[in-house]
Design a protein around this motif. Structure first.
Motif, PDB file in Angstrom:
ATOM      1  N   THR A 153       0.796  -1.227   0.000  1.00 36.77           N
ATOM      2  CA  THR A 153       0.000   0.000   0.000  1.00 36.77           C
ATOM      3  C   THR A 153       0.833   1.284   0.000  1.00 36.77           C
ATOM      4  O   THR A 153       0.292   2.356  -0.216  1.00 36.77           O
ATOM      5  N   ASP A 154       2.121   1.183   0.271  1.00 36.49           N
ATOM      6  CA  ASP A 154       2.982   2.346   0.081  1.00 36.49           C
ATOM      7  C   ASP A 154       3.010   2.615  -1.424  1.00 36.49           C
ATOM      8  O   ASP A 154       3.152   1.673  -2.218  1.00 36.49           O
ATOM      9  N   LEU A 155       2.872   3.868  -1.837  1.00 38.80           N
ATOM     10  CA  LEU A 155       2.730   4.151  -3.263  1.00 38.80           C
ATOM     11  C   LEU A 155       3.877   3.558  -4.089  1.00 38.80           C
ATOM     12  O   LEU A 155       3.637   2.932  -5.128  1.00 38.80           O
ATOM     13  N   ALA A 156       5.105   3.740  -3.616  1.00 36.60           N
ATOM     14  CA  ALA A 156       6.249   3.225  -4.378  1.00 36.60           C
ATOM     15  C   ALA A 156       6.209   1.700  -4.465  1.00 36.60           C
ATOM     16  O   ALA A 156       6.423   1.121  -5.535  1.00 36.60           O
ATOM     17  N   ILE A 201       3.571   0.567  -6.863  1.00 38.42           N
ATOM     18  CA  ILE A 201       4.021   0.669  -8.262  1.00 38.42           C
ATOM     19  C   ILE A 201       4.927  -0.522  -8.614  1.00 38.42           C
ATOM     20  O   ILE A 201       4.779  -1.145  -9.666  1.00 38.42           O
ATOM     21  N   ARG A 258      -4.840   6.056  -4.998  1.00 40.92           N
ATOM     22  CA  ARG A 258      -5.584   6.212  -3.747  1.00 40.92           C
ATOM     23  C   ARG A 258      -6.927   5.485  -3.830  1.00 40.92           C
ATOM     24  O   ARG A 258      -7.326   4.773  -2.921  1.00 40.92           O
ATOM     25  N   LEU A 273      -6.464   1.660  -3.907  1.00 43.96           N
ATOM     26  CA  LEU A 273      -6.017   1.155  -2.594  1.00 43.96           C
ATOM     27  C   LEU A 273      -7.120   1.248  -1.551  1.00 43.96           C
ATOM     28  O   LEU A 273      -7.293   0.355  -0.714  1.00 43.96           O
ATOM     29  N   ASN A 291       5.042   8.732   5.853  1.00 47.63           N
ATOM     30  CA  ASN A 291       4.538  10.012   5.342  1.00 47.63           C
ATOM     31  C   ASN A 291       3.169   9.911   4.700  1.00 47.63           C
ATOM     32  O   ASN A 291       2.459  10.894   4.589  1.00 47.63           O
ATOM     33  N   GLU A 292       2.815   8.698   4.252  1.00 48.38           N
ATOM     34  CA  GLU A 292       1.581   8.575   3.486  1.00 48.38           C
ATOM     35  C   GLU A 292       0.374   8.247   4.355  1.00 48.38           C
ATOM     36  O   GLU A 292      -0.752   8.544   3.999  1.00 48.38           O
ATOM     37  N   GLY A 293       0.612   7.562   5.473  1.00 48.49           N
ATOM     38  CA  GLY A 293      -0.509   7.169   6.320  1.00 48.49           C
ATOM     39  C   GLY A 293      -1.045   5.791   5.994  1.00 48.49           C
ATOM     40  O   GLY A 293      -2.017   5.334   6.595  1.00 48.49           O
ATOM     41  N   ASN A 294      -0.411   5.104   5.052  1.00 46.73           N
ATOM     42  CA  ASN A 294      -0.902   3.762   4.706  1.00 46.73           C
ATOM     43  C   ASN A 294      -0.700   2.775   5.853  1.00 46.73           C
ATOM     44  O   ASN A 294      -1.530   1.894   6.081  1.00 46.73           O
TER      45      ASN A 294
END
Lengths: 491, 235
Positions: free
Chosen positions: A137-140, A143, A191, A194, A223-226
């Protein structure tokens, strides 16, 4: 993926890295940007060296009493109604997570970014379970997962080697995204995807920046809150932590969180710094079932040895961001999920020299990593210690390199042989040399430059000009002898 | 001895052997910090000076900071709610709303409350996911990093701070402290005294953000896209 991320040899990985010009530019830009942010944040705090001393003290003293702090933490987790499992190996860690997943009959698992879950190969294990889907779930990491589980290349910015257009294509192919390549548009799209998955998740799997011994809770810095969603929505949470990721109380955690945030991303604190454990009986969200897996997996190899300070590491990535070698070869060049100077020290400790023995040599020994480390790990000295261990203790250096070094050792230890070599080295080097015009970049020109050095020299001459040694009569010692004579004659 | 317990003992004994230190030698020893920098940084500042530091920092985390009095708090919130144009509001079940005279807010028809108890788990999470705006009180405001501190309770779950699209934090000025040191010390002391602490304590600095695509900052990948701090000047 486990600790080892590539089956290619070190030289093959280097060649691929050298050819990846986008990655090199991206890493250079990231290093430069992070330099400004990191140093600014440290300057703003003031007394940085004193903060480093405090960070070092906390980590050092905690590691010195590691069994006691881990026991205290474990007792407190259980007192709060949670479960702790001590895993000596990655297999044991995976087996425990598999057991919990099957017991819970989980269908959907959300994960927040965690190096240790990658280290133990958790994703592959979960994906092999029937009817179970996993979402990073972390954006990076999301990806990378969408791009067929591509390898991370940085411990804080795993996706640094990809550009926006590559990401757009991945989203288009795998998720039917039809927007442009603006980061904000792609992030909003992610977002939505997810969110839908989160709301149906049965298990949340997280790492652990630090575990708090006196309360049995864990500390997550994101930093993302995931990670916060991973510990809020699913009824079950499984935490995987390297055994060294522990501090006595929230007060020490606060200090290391500050060091971490400033060193990793140049912020006073990251957007979310969370301290949490099993949900209380009167609360309605959070994990009712809370599991912590404490993992050794080779870390104890460092205890009681010269490598013990490596366990102080708080995974900020600052050493990567100042490293000239990392700047050129990027994360994939290291072939370990732990790249850069910290990875070059840690990977051989965890995975042994057979797989990672090249990494301690992937260093300029400039000491920039040691200087920037917020908890004062002597990284470049530990790289030398690895070399000492491989050469002297384990006698792993062999073949032509070993013979060459032995001959050089004998020759340099004997004044007669050394003088003979100094007189002779100009002549045989002629066949390996090519002539080049002298320029400001090549000031010393004694009839050419070596461009295809044999054996050990090859690593240098393949990418740099090595001036051909001067003739015996032009060498420094001869020049100095004549110079002294001239001076004495002149007097 | 169970398998799990045996594993634990073997694991810890192995570490002690490696370290060459017997287990349970720590006893009640606490780390004595090499200096008191953490405890002394910014502690000479007045609440007004701390607020000024916080406001400066808040600019860097994309978070507006508004000041209001207890008397004008309702009006300030009304304006923010109107500006947000969000129809679904989520509030914790928290006595501080009444203490601060926000009875009008509590009676607004679009307000949903976080319900106490495990039976409402699904309902609360769905309500948070649907919410356009959540409003909650903070326990502390950390001046140095412009972070709010929130603690979970029966009336205020974890999801309330992360799932709604927008978020307003109300912070009494008396709750401003220099940095995370003071908040961490507070919770450590609470635990040492045997007082109940919520199962989660969050230090939140503005909206969710990410720099994962070409290191370009993007706000709102997971948590709230907009965060506003409302400071009630009670001291």
């Amino acid at each position: 993926m486990g600790l080892k991320t590539s089956t290619k040899t070190f030289d093959e990985r280097l060649q691929a890295s050298i050819e990846d010009t986008f990655m090199q530019k991206a890493v250079a830009k990231a290093q430069d940007d992070q330099w400004v942010k990191r140093e600014g944040a440290r300057e703003e705090l003031g007394h940085w060296e004193m903060w480093r001393e405090l960070g070092e003290q906390i980590r050092k003293e905690t590691i010195a009493y590691l069994p006691d702090y881990l026991e205290q933490f474990s007792d407190n987790v259980e007192k709060n109604g949670g479960h702790v499992f001590f895993a000596q190996t990655e297999e044991e860690a995976r087996d425990y997570v598999r057991k919990v997943t099957l017991e819970k009959q989980a269908k959907k698992i959300v994960k927040s970014k965690s190096m240790v879950t990658t280290e133990v190969g958790l994703d592959q294990m979960l994906l092999e379970l029937d009817g179970v889907s996993v979402m990073e779930t972390d954006l990076a990491e999301f990806i990378l997962q969408m791009d067929d589980w591509d390898e991370p290349s940085h411990i804080v910015f795993p996706n640094i080697h990809k550009n926006r257009e590559q990401i757009r294509k991945v989203f288009e192919k795998k998720l039917g995204y039809d927007g442009d390549n603006e980061p904000v548009h792609m992030a909003r799209f992610a977002r939505k995807v997810l969110r839908e998955f989160f709301l149906e998740a049965d298990i949340g799997i997280t790492g652990c920046n630090f575990a708090i011994a006196d309360s049995g809770i864990i500390n997550l810095v994101t930093n993302e809150g995931n990670a916060d969603l991973c510990i809020s929505i699913p009824k079950t949470q499984i935490v995987l932590m390297g055994m060294e990721r522990i501090v006595p109380t929230m007060e020490e955690a606060e200090v290391v969180d500050n060091l971490l945030s400033r060193s990793a991303v140049g912020q006073s604190l990251t957007s979310y710094v969370t301290f949490a454990g099993r949900t209380n009986s009167d609360e309605s969200d959070g994990p009712e079932d809370f599991h912590v897996v404490i993992i050794d997996n080779g870390r104890s190899n460092a205890l009681g040895t010269v490598f013990q300070p490596m366990l102080q590491c708080i995974r900020c990535g600052a050493c990567l961001n100042v490293c000239p070698v990392y700047r050129h070869i990027g994360g994939h060049g290291y072939g370990s999920i732990y790249p850069g100077p910290m990875g070059a020290v840690l990977s051989p400790i965890l995975g042994g020299y057979e797989d990672f023995g090249d990494l301690p040599y992937a260093s300029s020994l400039c000491g920039a990593c040691t200087d920037t480390c917020p908890v004062k790990i002597p990284l470049h000295q530990l790289l030398i210690e690895h070399r000492v261990k491989m050469t002297d203790d384990l006698k792993m250096t062999h073949g032509l390199d070993d013979l060459t070094l032995r001959v050089i050792g004998k020759a340099t230890a004997s004044p007669i042989l050394f003088k003979m070599a100094m007189k002779m080295d100009h002549l045989p080097s002629g066949v390996l040399s090519k002539h080049k015009q002298t320029s400001v970049e090549n000031l010393y020109n004694y009839d050419g430059y070596l461009n295809m050095g044999p054996g050990l020299l090859g690593g240098w001459t393949s990418i740099r000009d090595l001036p051909r040694p001067p003739k015996g009569k032009d060498a420094f010692r001869e020049w100095f002898k004549h110079h002294k004579k001239e001076q004495q004659g002149g007097q | 001895m169970s398998d799990t317990l045996e594993k634990k003992e073997n694991f810890l004994n192995h570490l002690a052997d490696k370290l060459g230190t017997p287990r349970h030698s720590l006893k009640d020893k606490k780390i004595q910090p090499v200096h008191d920098l953490a405890q002394t940084t910014l502690v000479d500042k007045t609440p007004q000076e701390l607020l000024a530091i916080c406001k400066e920092k808040a600019k860097t985390i994309h978070t507006p900071v508004l000041e209001t009095t207890q008397e004008t708090l309702q009006e300030t919130l009304n304006q923010l709610i109107a500006q947000s144009q969000e129809e679904h509001l989520l509030l914790p079940t928290d006595t501080r709303f009444k203490q601060f005279g926000l009875t009008d807010l509590l009676q607004r028809p679009e307000v949903h409350f976080w319900k106490k108890g495990k039976d409402f788990r699904k309902e609360n999470i769905q309500s948070a996911a649907k919410a356009g705006l959540a409003i909650a009180f903070a326990e502390f405001l950390l001046a140095e990093s412009a972070s709010i501190v929130v603690e979970t309770s029966a009336g205020q779950g974890r999801s309330l701070h992360f799932l709604p699209k927008k978020y307003i934090s109300i912070i009494p000025m008396s709750k401003i402290v220099p940095r995370s040191t003071q908040a961490a010390a507070f919770y450590t002391e609470q635990r040492e005294r045997g007082h109940n602490v919520g199962s989660a304590v969050h230090f939140i600095s503005g909206p969710s953000n990410s720099g994962d695509i070409e290191m370009q900052l993007v706000v709102g990948v997971h948590g709230p896209i907009e965060v506003t701090y409302v400071i009630v000047t009670d001291c």
